[in-house]
Design a protein around this motif. Structure first.
Motif, short mmCIF file in Angstrom:
data_model
loop_
_atom_site.label_atom_id
_atom_site.label_comp_id
_atom_site.label_asym_id
_atom_site.label_seq_id
_atom_site.Cartn_x
_atom_site.Cartn_y
_atom_site.Cartn_z
N ILE A 197 33.15 -13.54 -12.70
CA ILE A 197 32.16 -14.32 -13.44
C ILE A 197 30.84 -13.55 -13.53
O ILE A 197 30.18 -13.55 -14.56
CB ILE A 197 31.94 -15.70 -12.77
N SER A 198 30.52 -12.88 -12.44
CA SER A 198 29.29 -12.10 -12.43
C SER A 198 29.34 -10.99 -13.48
O SER A 198 28.37 -10.79 -14.22
CB SER A 198 29.11 -11.52 -11.02
N LEU A 199 30.44 -10.31 -13.58
CA LEU A 199 30.60 -9.27 -14.60
C LEU A 199 30.53 -9.89 -16.00
O LEU A 199 29.89 -9.35 -16.90
CB LEU A 199 31.93 -8.52 -14.43
N LEU A 200 31.20 -11.03 -16.15
CA LEU A 200 31.17 -11.71 -17.45
C LEU A 200 29.73 -12.01 -17.86
O LEU A 200 29.33 -11.76 -19.00
CB LEU A 200 31.97 -13.02 -17.36
N LEU A 201 28.94 -12.51 -16.92
CA LEU A 201 27.57 -12.89 -17.24
C LEU A 201 26.67 -11.68 -17.49
O LEU A 201 25.81 -11.72 -18.35
CB LEU A 201 26.97 -13.74 -16.12
N GLN A 202 26.89 -10.62 -16.70
CA GLN A 202 25.95 -9.50 -16.77
C GLN A 202 26.34 -8.45 -17.81
O GLN A 202 25.47 -7.77 -18.35
CB GLN A 202 25.83 -8.82 -15.39
N ARG A 203 27.62 -8.29 -18.05
CA ARG A 203 28.05 -7.11 -18.80
C ARG A 203 28.60 -7.40 -20.18
O ARG A 203 28.86 -6.47 -20.93
CB ARG A 203 29.13 -6.36 -18.01
N THR A 204 28.88 -8.65 -20.49
CA THR A 204 29.51 -8.90 -21.79
C THR A 204 28.57 -9.62 -22.73
O THR A 204 27.56 -10.17 -22.32
CB THR A 204 30.78 -9.75 -21.65
N ARG A 205 28.95 -9.62 -23.99
CA ARG A 205 28.08 -10.25 -24.99
C ARG A 205 28.11 -11.76 -24.86
O ARG A 205 27.12 -12.43 -25.08
CB ARG A 205 28.50 -9.80 -26.38
N LEU A 206 29.29 -12.31 -24.50
CA LEU A 206 29.31 -13.75 -24.24
C LEU A 206 28.37 -14.06 -23.09
O LEU A 206 27.62 -15.04 -23.12
CB LEU A 206 30.73 -14.21 -23.92
N ILE B 118 25.65 -12.51 -22.11
CA ILE B 118 24.22 -12.47 -22.43
C ILE B 118 23.84 -13.70 -23.26
O ILE B 118 22.73 -14.23 -23.14
CB ILE B 118 23.81 -11.15 -23.10
N ILE B 119 24.78 -14.17 -24.06
CA ILE B 119 24.49 -15.40 -24.82
C ILE B 119 24.36 -16.58 -23.86
O ILE B 119 23.47 -17.43 -23.99
CB ILE B 119 25.60 -15.66 -25.86
N ILE B 120 25.24 -16.61 -22.84
CA ILE B 120 25.14 -17.69 -21.85
C ILE B 120 23.82 -17.59 -21.10
O ILE B 120 23.10 -18.57 -20.93
CB ILE B 120 26.33 -17.65 -20.87
N ARG B 121 23.47 -16.37 -20.67
CA ARG B 121 22.22 -16.23 -19.91
C ARG B 121 21.02 -16.60 -20.77
O ARG B 121 20.08 -17.24 -20.29
CB ARG B 121 22.09 -14.79 -19.40
N ALA B 122 21.05 -16.19 -22.03
CA ALA B 122 19.95 -16.55 -22.91
C ALA B 122 19.94 -18.06 -23.14
O ALA B 122 18.89 -18.70 -23.14
CB ALA B 122 20.07 -15.81 -24.25
N GLY B 123 21.12 -18.63 -23.31
CA GLY B 123 21.22 -20.06 -23.58
C GLY B 123 20.77 -20.91 -22.41
O GLY B 123 20.21 -21.99 -22.59
N VAL B 124 20.98 -20.41 -21.19
CA VAL B 124 20.52 -21.13 -20.01
C VAL B 124 19.00 -21.28 -20.08
O VAL B 124 18.44 -22.29 -19.69
CB VAL B 124 20.93 -20.38 -18.71
N GLN B 125 18.34 -20.27 -20.63
CA GLN B 125 16.89 -20.35 -20.71
C GLN B 125 16.42 -21.16 -21.90
O GLN B 125 15.41 -21.86 -21.82
CB GLN B 125 16.30 -18.94 -20.79
N ASP B 126 17.11 -21.08 -23.02
CA ASP B 126 16.66 -21.80 -24.20
C ASP B 126 17.80 -21.86 -25.22
O ASP B 126 17.96 -20.97 -26.03
CB ASP B 126 15.45 -21.08 -24.81
N SER B 127 18.57 -22.95 -25.15
CA SER B 127 19.75 -22.99 -26.01
C SER B 127 19.38 -23.23 -27.47
O SER B 127 20.07 -22.77 -28.38
CB SER B 127 20.73 -24.06 -25.51
N GLN B 128 18.26 -23.90 -27.70
CA GLN B 128 17.85 -24.15 -29.09
C GLN B 128 17.50 -22.85 -29.79
O GLN B 128 17.80 -22.64 -30.96
CB GLN B 128 16.65 -25.09 -29.10
N MET B 129 16.87 -21.99 -29.02
CA MET B 129 16.48 -20.68 -29.54
C MET B 129 17.71 -19.85 -29.88
O MET B 129 17.76 -19.19 -30.92
CB MET B 129 15.63 -19.99 -28.46
N VAL B 130 18.71 -19.90 -29.01
CA VAL B 130 19.94 -19.16 -29.27
C VAL B 130 20.58 -19.66 -30.56
O VAL B 130 21.08 -18.89 -31.37
CB VAL B 130 20.92 -19.32 -28.08
#
Lengths: 332, 266
Positions: free
Chosen positions: A195-204, A206-218
């Motif tokens: 899961i850590s690799l998924l969150l840190q290294r893949t495009r999905l 980075i979308i999840i990490r960005a979405g955690v901060q601001d999903s409306q912006m994503v």
């Protein structure tokens, strides 16, 4: 790239977590002899991994969807029951290893489908009403638990037999340790890293990490956030169901296991900082170690494990006093 | 300019909140290539109109057309794919991602393979280049590796622009881009917006409370008042329009004079 991101805050959080782990270790070596220490540590890790499997999905879902999923424990329990059903339904003569693997895979698939269904059919209409979502997941948890109790009875199922290699004990230092617990630790580790690799290294990721901060912006950037919500919720449910099926040959499958693990998982994500994945992983292990240590102390001096469940609540209170946002949580 | 093609158009666009007619019967035409500002005092309906244009809000009545296509009921995430980029009044960045990662998310969002989770980000060289280009344009290259939360407020607003630019939209919708900026930073920031607008041959719609800011660089200005369009015209026409002056410009002038350095008011 991500290491540059780790500010002083991050280092400070790690330091607190590290100091706590060292203190626990020291306590262990002070009180017990080395054979018991090894068993306590392994026991802490195995419990921690199970907490992690329930809490991981909850934490990411909370971060991205803003939903505190109180049904996660029930998904965990359902994974065990579905796995057992598959295990027992396979025709006679099927080797145990095949049954076991089929049960694990079946639990994952079932969890994924169930999660996607719940998100699309039940949560989606309620994103404008967050409180209703909490009530909904709570209701879902109750309904699932009662349903299972009604169908299978309140006492639970006899644990299924894992493959022979996982069904024995090995000597660890001077203590004995079940290989199945090592298997649980391995499953947890693989998922933690995965899961850590998924969150840190893949495009999905980075979308999840960005979405955690601001999903409306994503969404404004052109991502169909609703689809990501469904996917993430399904993944979280699948991991929980896998956790349930992983735990059950050891703990058995019983209706109340959902509630038990849910409570601990909530404590874990609060300690970890609600929506921080790293925080959840580290907190799960710390909670597991705390529990195992206090359990052993409690057994040794009071002849009852009663202090174990109290200890993690105390742990949570202390963490929140030192850091009100949890170990790795930031204020919004 | 009047011969130019209409890129964005609203017909009878209305949004009511209960009895409040926040936007009421607005017919707006934005020409290709122009820098069009929408101004008006607080409560004039500017932000509601902006949210309707960017599909964040659905109208009670009326339609929005982008290049002749009815976009009224498209989901918000489709906007970026059509070539419409929007910014928000409140700074919207991803604080714990680096500046570079912030921009790369934007580039990546329009890419095609978002749902193949096993593809490492690094393989996508063109994402990287596009992202670096946007940082270059906004002058943020030197802070690319810094977490966005560590930026100054001015740089955060620049990062917002970089995020938008990375997607290379045809139409830029900017909601009070200078809000929260220190007075002395405003002119520089507006110059940046103008440069991006002219160099990128974009169409830009700017919602602005502080009319001083938009007078010098707008091609045309729409004045909103109580949910309706009060006047449309060049900055000169607007500043000389007696109706605009009478209705509320005086009140705004007072506000501007208090705010400090004067612009090129006619």
């Amino acid at each position: 790239m991500t290491t540059k991101l780790r500010s002083g805050f991050w280092r400070q959080s790690l330091l607190i977590a590290g100091l706590f782990a060292i203190a626990l270790l020291a306590l262990n070596f002070l009180i017990f002899d080395t054979g018991i220490v090894a068993v306590v540590l392994l026991s802490g890790f195995y419990q921690g991994m199970l907490f992690f499997l329930v809490a991981a999905g909850m934490s990411i879902v909370f971060g991205l969807l803003d939903v505190l999923n109180l049904a996660q424990g029930s998904f965990f329990m359902l994974g065990a029951y579905v796995g057992f059903a598959i295990y027992n339904a396979l025709p006679e003569g099927t080797p145990i290893t095949v049954r076991f693997v089929a049960a694990l895979v079946g639990a994952v698939v079932f969890g994924g489908v169930l999660g996607a269904g719940v998100e699309i059919a039940l949560l989606r209409p309620l994103y404008v009403r967050p409180i209703f979502q909490i009530v909904l997941t709570f209701g879902l948890a109750t309904a699932i638990t009662e349903l299972v109790r009604g169908i299978y009875g309140p006492s639970g199922l006899v644990p299924v037999e894992p493959p022979a290699a996982l069904n024995t004990t090995i000597a660890v230092m001077r203590g004995q340790f079940e290989t199945y617990r090592l298997f649980i630790i391995a499953v947890g580790l693989v998922l933690m890293i995965g899961i850590s690799l998924l969150l840190q290294r893949t495009r999905l990721g980075i979308i999840i990490r960005a979405g955690v901060q601001d999903s409306q912006m994503v969404e404004a950037l052109g991502i169909n956030v609703r689809r990501v919500f469904t996917l993430v919720f399904a993944l979280g449910t699948a991991v929980a169901a896998l956790g349930g099926m992983t735990a059950a040959p050891f703990l058995g499958a019983y209706p109340a296991m959902g509630e038990q693990f849910l409570l601990t998982a909530i404590i874990v994500i609060v300690i970890g900082g609600m929506s921080s994945f790293e925080g959840t992983a580290i907190a799960a292990l710390l909670v597991g170690l705390t529990r195992a240590t206090v359990e052993q102390i409690s057994l040794q001096y009071l002849n009852t494990p009663i202090l174990a469940s109290i200890s993690i609540l105390v742990f949570m209170v202390v963490v929140l006093l030192v850091r009100p946002t949890g170990l790795f949580g930031r204020e919004a | 300019m009047t011969e130019a093609q209409v890129i964005l158009e609203t017909r009878d666009l209305s949004r009511h909140f209960g009895g409040l007619k926040a936007v009421d019967g607005v017919n707006l035409q934005i020409y290709q290539g122009e820098l069009h500002s929408i101004i008006g005092p607080n409560g004039a309906g500017k932000t509601t109109l902006f949210n309707l244009l960017s599909s964040t809000l659905k109208p009670t009545r009326g339609r929005v057309f982008f290049k002749g296509r009815d976009i009224t009921h498209l989901p918000p995430y489709r906007m970026a794919h059509l070539g419409i980029g929007r910014s928000y009044q409140i700074t919207n960045i991803f604080p714990s991602l680096t500046v570079f990662e912030n921009v790369r998310v934007a580039v990546q969002a329009l890419g095609k393979h978002n749902f193949n989770p096993l593809t490492p980000i690094e393989q996508f060289q063109e994402y990287r280049e596009q992202a670096l280009e946007a940082l270059e344009l906004t002058g943020l290259t030197h802070v690319a590796a810094v977490p966005a939360l560590a930026l100054s407020h001015g740089d955060k607003r620049k990062l917002e622009l970089a995020i938008l630019l990375a997607q290379n939209p045809e139409l830029l919708l900017l909601d009070e881009p200078t809000s929260g900026l220190a007075g002395e930073d405003v002119p520089e920031f507006m110059q940046l917006i103008e440069r991006i607008h002219r160099q990128g041959q974009k169409t830009t719609v700017l919602v602005e409370h502080n009319m001083n800011v938009v007078m010098s660089l707008s091609d045309r200005i729409t004045v909103m008042h109580q949910g309706q369009i009060l006047a449309v015209g060049t900055p000169q026409e607007i500043s000389q329009n007696p109706e605009v002056q009478k209705a509320y410009l005086g009140e705004m002038y007072a506000g501007i004079e208090q705010a400090g350095p004067g612009g090129e008011m006619a």
